[in-house]
Design an enzyme around this catalytic site. Structure first.
Site, PDB file in Angstrom:
ATOM      1  N   CYS A 183       0.639  -1.110   0.044  1.00 20.26           N
ATOM      2  CA  CYS A 183      -0.018  -0.093   0.004  1.00 20.26           C
ATOM      3  C   CYS A 183       1.063   1.224   0.185  1.00 20.26           C
ATOM      4  O   CYS A 183       1.946   1.304   0.746  1.00 20.26           O
ATOM      5  CB  CYS A 183      -0.907   0.119   1.194  1.00 20.26           C
ATOM      6  SG  CYS A 183      -2.072   1.411   1.317  1.00 20.26           S
TER       7      CYS A 183
ATOM      8  N   CYS B 173       0.467   4.881   7.025  1.00 17.30           N
ATOM      9  CA  CYS B 173      -0.332   4.684   8.413  1.00 17.30           C
ATOM     10  C   CYS B 173       0.647   3.925   9.165  1.00 17.30           C
ATOM     11  O   CYS B 173       1.131   3.007   8.860  1.00 17.30           O
ATOM     12  CB  CYS B 173      -1.548   3.914   8.074  1.00 17.30           C
ATOM     13  SG  CYS B 173      -2.492   4.296   6.963  1.00 17.30           S
TER      14      CYS B 173
ATOM     15  N   CYS C  82       0.525   0.284  10.336  1.00 18.38           N
ATOM     16  CA  CYS C  82      -0.031  -0.719   9.400  1.00 18.38           C
ATOM     17  C   CYS C  82       1.153  -1.704   8.632  1.00 18.38           C
ATOM     18  O   CYS C  82       2.029  -0.917   8.422  1.00 18.38           O
ATOM     19  CB  CYS C  82      -0.832   0.007   8.240  1.00 18.38           C
ATOM     20  SG  CYS C  82      -1.406  -1.180   7.217  1.00 18.38           S
TER      21      CYS C  82
ATOM     22  N   CYS D 128     -16.411  -9.292   6.043  1.00 17.27           N
ATOM     23  CA  CYS D 128     -15.832  -8.023   5.840  1.00 17.27           C
ATOM     24  C   CYS D 128     -14.516  -8.338   4.729  1.00 17.27           C
ATOM     25  O   CYS D 128     -13.673  -8.840   5.287  1.00 17.27           O
ATOM     26  CB  CYS D 128     -15.373  -7.415   7.060  1.00 17.27           C
ATOM     27  SG  CYS D 128     -16.605  -7.342   8.186  1.00 17.27           S
TER      28      CYS D 128
ATOM     29  N   CYS E  43     -19.323  -6.533   4.086  1.00 17.97           N
ATOM     30  CA  CYS E  43     -18.731  -5.505   4.552  1.00 17.97           C
ATOM     31  C   CYS E  43     -17.316  -5.113   3.599  1.00 17.97           C
ATOM     32  O   CYS E  43     -17.061  -6.310   3.248  1.00 17.97           O
ATOM     33  CB  CYS E  43     -18.548  -5.034   5.939  1.00 17.97           C
ATOM     34  SG  CYS E  43     -17.523  -4.009   6.632  1.00 17.97           S
TER      35      CYS E  43
ATOM     36  N   CYS F 190     -19.314   1.636   9.113  1.00 17.49           N
ATOM     37  CA  CYS F 190     -18.505   1.148  10.245  1.00 17.49           C
ATOM     38  C   CYS F 190     -17.320   2.135  10.261  1.00 17.49           C
ATOM     39  O   CYS F 190     -16.511   2.080   9.354  1.00 17.49           O
ATOM     40  CB  CYS F 190     -18.187  -0.148   9.816  1.00 17.49           C
ATOM     41  SG  CYS F 190     -17.032  -0.887  11.050  1.00 17.49           S
TER      42      CYS F 190
ATOM     43  N   ARG G 285     -17.850  -2.501  18.550  1.00 13.02           N
ATOM     44  CA  ARG G 285     -16.968  -3.742  18.287  1.00 13.02           C
ATOM     45  C   ARG G 285     -15.489  -3.820  18.925  1.00 13.02           C
ATOM     46  O   ARG G 285     -14.497  -2.858  18.767  1.00 13.02           O
ATOM     47  CB  ARG G 285     -16.560  -3.900  16.680  1.00 13.02           C
ATOM     48  CG  ARG G 285     -15.651  -5.235  16.615  1.00 13.02           C
ATOM     49  CD  ARG G 285     -15.793  -5.553  14.970  1.00 13.02           C
ATOM     50  NE  ARG G 285     -16.935  -5.850  14.677  1.00 13.02           N
ATOM     51  CZ  ARG G 285     -17.495  -5.386  13.307  1.00 13.02           C
ATOM     52  NH1 ARG G 285     -16.471  -4.813  12.446  1.00 13.02           N
ATOM     53  NH2 ARG G 285     -18.499  -5.534  12.741  1.00 13.02           N
TER      54      ARG G 285
HETATM   55  N1  SAM Z   1      -6.445   0.212   2.948  1.00 11.27           N
HETATM   56  C1  SAM Z   1      -7.844   0.731   3.487  1.00 11.27           C
HETATM   57  C2  SAM Z   1      -7.962   1.763   4.655  1.00 11.27           C
HETATM   58  O1  SAM Z   1      -6.757   1.914   5.300  1.00 11.27           O
HETATM   59  O2  SAM Z   1      -8.811   2.802   4.621  1.00 11.27           O
HETATM   60  C3  SAM Z   1      -8.687  -0.516   4.260  1.00 11.27           C
HETATM   61  C4  SAM Z   1      -7.754  -1.672   5.123  1.00 11.27           C
HETATM   62  S1  SAM Z   1      -7.036  -0.849   6.523  1.00 11.27           S
HETATM   63  C5  SAM Z   1      -5.971  -2.133   7.265  1.00 11.27           C
HETATM   64  C6  SAM Z   1      -8.578  -0.655   7.756  1.00 11.27           C
HETATM   65  C7  SAM Z   1      -8.203  -0.283   9.121  1.00 11.27           C
HETATM   66  O3  SAM Z   1      -7.490  -1.252   9.794  1.00 11.27           O
HETATM   67  C8  SAM Z   1      -7.281   0.995   9.358  1.00 11.27           C
HETATM   68  O4  SAM Z   1      -8.103   2.099   9.124  1.00 11.27           O
HETATM   69  C9  SAM Z   1      -6.749   0.755  10.790  1.00 11.27           C
HETATM   70  O5  SAM Z   1      -8.040   1.356  11.835  1.00 11.27           O
HETATM   71  C10 SAM Z   1      -6.891  -0.846  11.145  1.00 11.27           C
HETATM   72  N2  SAM Z   1      -5.608  -1.283  11.460  1.00 11.27           N
HETATM   73  C11 SAM Z   1      -4.635  -1.438  10.331  1.00 11.27           C
HETATM   74  N3  SAM Z   1      -3.449  -1.969  11.159  1.00 11.27           N
HETATM   75  C12 SAM Z   1      -3.896  -2.039  12.320  1.00 11.27           C
HETATM   76  C13 SAM Z   1      -2.932  -2.457  13.438  1.00 11.27           C
HETATM   77  N4  SAM Z   1      -1.835  -2.660  13.548  1.00 11.27           N
HETATM   78  N5  SAM Z   1      -3.436  -2.495  14.729  1.00 11.27           N
HETATM   79  C14 SAM Z   1      -4.801  -2.181  14.560  1.00 11.27           C
HETATM   80  N6  SAM Z   1      -5.700  -1.616  13.730  1.00 11.27           N
HETATM   81  C15 SAM Z   1      -5.347  -1.642  12.607  1.00 11.27           C
HETATM   82 FE1  SF4 Z   2      -2.817   1.127   3.350  1.00 11.35          FE
HETATM   83 FE2  SF4 Z   2      -2.623  -0.017   5.830  1.00 11.35          FE
HETATM   84 FE3  SF4 Z   2      -3.080   2.688   5.536  1.00 11.35          FE
HETATM   85 FE4  SF4 Z   2      -5.194   0.970   4.815  1.00 11.35          FE
HETATM   86  S1  SF4 Z   2      -4.337   1.423   6.845  1.00 11.35           S
HETATM   87  S2  SF4 Z   2      -4.302   2.970   3.655  1.00 11.35           S
HETATM   88  S3  SF4 Z   2      -3.676  -0.708   4.095  1.00 11.35           S
HETATM   89  S4  SF4 Z   2      -1.344   1.711   4.966  1.00 11.35           S
END
Ligand code: SAM
Ligand code: SF4
Ligand code: DTB
Length: 328
Positions: free
Chosen positions: A63, A67, A70, A107, A138, A198, A270
């Site tokens: 990606c 973030c 992530c 989901c 979802c 959500c 949740r």
């Molecule tokens: N890429 C898309 C986005 O970020 O909008 C969808 C997938 S993203 C993995 C969905 C959510 O997962 C993120 O917004 C974050 O809140 C949560 N998430 C990701 N990594 C995480 C982690 N290590 N611990 C807890 N929540 C996490």
């Molecule tokens: Fe990409 Fe992870 Fe951020 Fe979703 S949460 S936009 S998968 S870096």
């Protein structure tokens, strides 16, 4: 007095919470906070019933976003293998397996900043096929345009997950490649298309109590509360910038759940990521604080979730029934 205004009355969903009022909830003695949350919970829900959703990563890793939590960001070396968009048959097989295990909602998550229109056509097929199994659907695919949201609604999408993640103030410390406003725009597109929202966040990222309160204030002051509010405990993944963050006091996590329940009494709250780092007693406290939904199945997107057998055992010990498909 700030605290008494926090009392929740049936059909009186508020959207005008001040930061002081939300902070005052966090400051309550633990037992008073839990009592208030239980009272709110029982006005809108059967307290012994929990909704279960199963996650599947339909497009993994690589990606472009940054973030800080992530494992799927291409910017961090987390050892995760990238995978292209999954074929429809594989998605369907996973959904069937989730349904057979008693999950009511499927989901699907993709590691995109935002889907391309041709991606939308492919995932729309997945939505329709999963919906035909009789499951709620979802998706979480990143930012959506208004047109894309409408297309997904037409395909039968019930929910879209898009988190605010944290308070507007703390947000730039976690993500720089998209703004808080971007997220609110996507949420408006989802709401406008008639898809259930959500939306929640992550705690344990080194934020302060004011940030946890600020996140919940933002969620509760939306013109309509999200139907589903995931509260994630950061899953610390090696290689991500947030790996090594100070761990959060478990009671502070429970307080966050309780405050979410009081502020958004008619929403599903949740108990989301991070359950493998919680013992059964902590999870039971979360249910007592008003959590009434979990992710069920051995995997979240890329990280571990408790074994289904362990969850079934926990539910049995607590007298919790799992909910079938419903509006929330
Ligand atoms: N890429 C898309 C986005 O970020 O909008 C969808 C997938 S993203 C993995 C969905 C959510 O997962 C993120 O917004 C974050 O809140 C949560 N998430 C990701 N990594 C995480 C982690 N290590 N611990 C807890 N929540 C996490
Ligand atoms: Fe990409 Fe992870 Fe951020 Fe979703 S949460 S936009 S998968 S870096
Ligand atoms: C949400 O709030 N939590 C889920 C879901 N929405 C998509 C994701 C948690 C991801 C945890 C890290 C991983 O497994 O990759």
């Amino acid at each position: 007095m700030a605290v008494s205004r926090a009392e929740v009355f049936p059909d009186d969903l508020r959207h005008d919470w001040t930061q002081e009022e939300v902070s005052a909830l966090f400051e309550l003695p633990f037992s008073d906070l839990i009592h208030q949350a239980q009272t709110a919970h029982r006005r809108y829900f059967d307290p012994n019933e929990v909704q279960v959703s199963t996650l599947l990563s339909i497009k993994t890793g690589g990606c472009p976003e940054d973030c800080g939590y992530c494992p799927q960001s291409a910017r961090y070396d987390t050892g995760l293998e990238r995978e292209r968009l999954m074929p429809l048959e594989d998605v369907l097989a996973a959904a069937e397996a989730a349904k057979a295990k008693g999950s009511s909602r499927f989901c699907m998550g993709a590691a995109w900043r935002s889907p391309k229109d041709r991606d939308i056509e492919q995932v729309a097929e997945m939505v329709t096929a999963v919906k035909d199994l009789g499951m709620e659907t979802c998706m979480t695919l990143g930012m959506l345009t208004d047109t894309q949201a409408r297309r997904l609604k037409e395909a039968g999408l019930d929910y879209y997950n898009h988190n605010l993640d944290t308070s507007p103030e703390f947000y730039p410390r976690i993500i720089t490649t998209r703004t808080y406003e971007d997220r609110l725009d996507t949420l408006n597109h989802v709401r406008g298309a008639g898809i259930h929202v959500c939306c929640g966040g992550i705690v344990g990222m080194g934020e302060g109590r004011a940030d946890r309160a600020g996140l919940l204030r933002e969620l509760a002051n939306m013109p309509q509360h999200p139907e589903s509010v995931p509260i994630n405990l950061l899953v610390q993944v090696e290689g991500t910038p947030l790996h090594g963050s100070d761990s959060l006091d478990p009671f502070e996590f429970v307080r966050t759940v309780a405050a979410a329940r009081i502020l958004m009494p008619a929403s599903r709250v949740r108990l989301s990521a991070g359950r493998t780092d919680m013992n059964d007693e902590m999870q039971a406290l979360c249910f007592l604080a008003g959590a009434n939904s979990v992710f069920y199945g051995e995997k979240l997107l890329t990280t571990d979730n408790p074994e289904s057998e362990a969850d079934r055992h926990l539910f049995e010990r607590l007298g919790i029934r799992t909910a079938g498909c419903d509006a929330h």
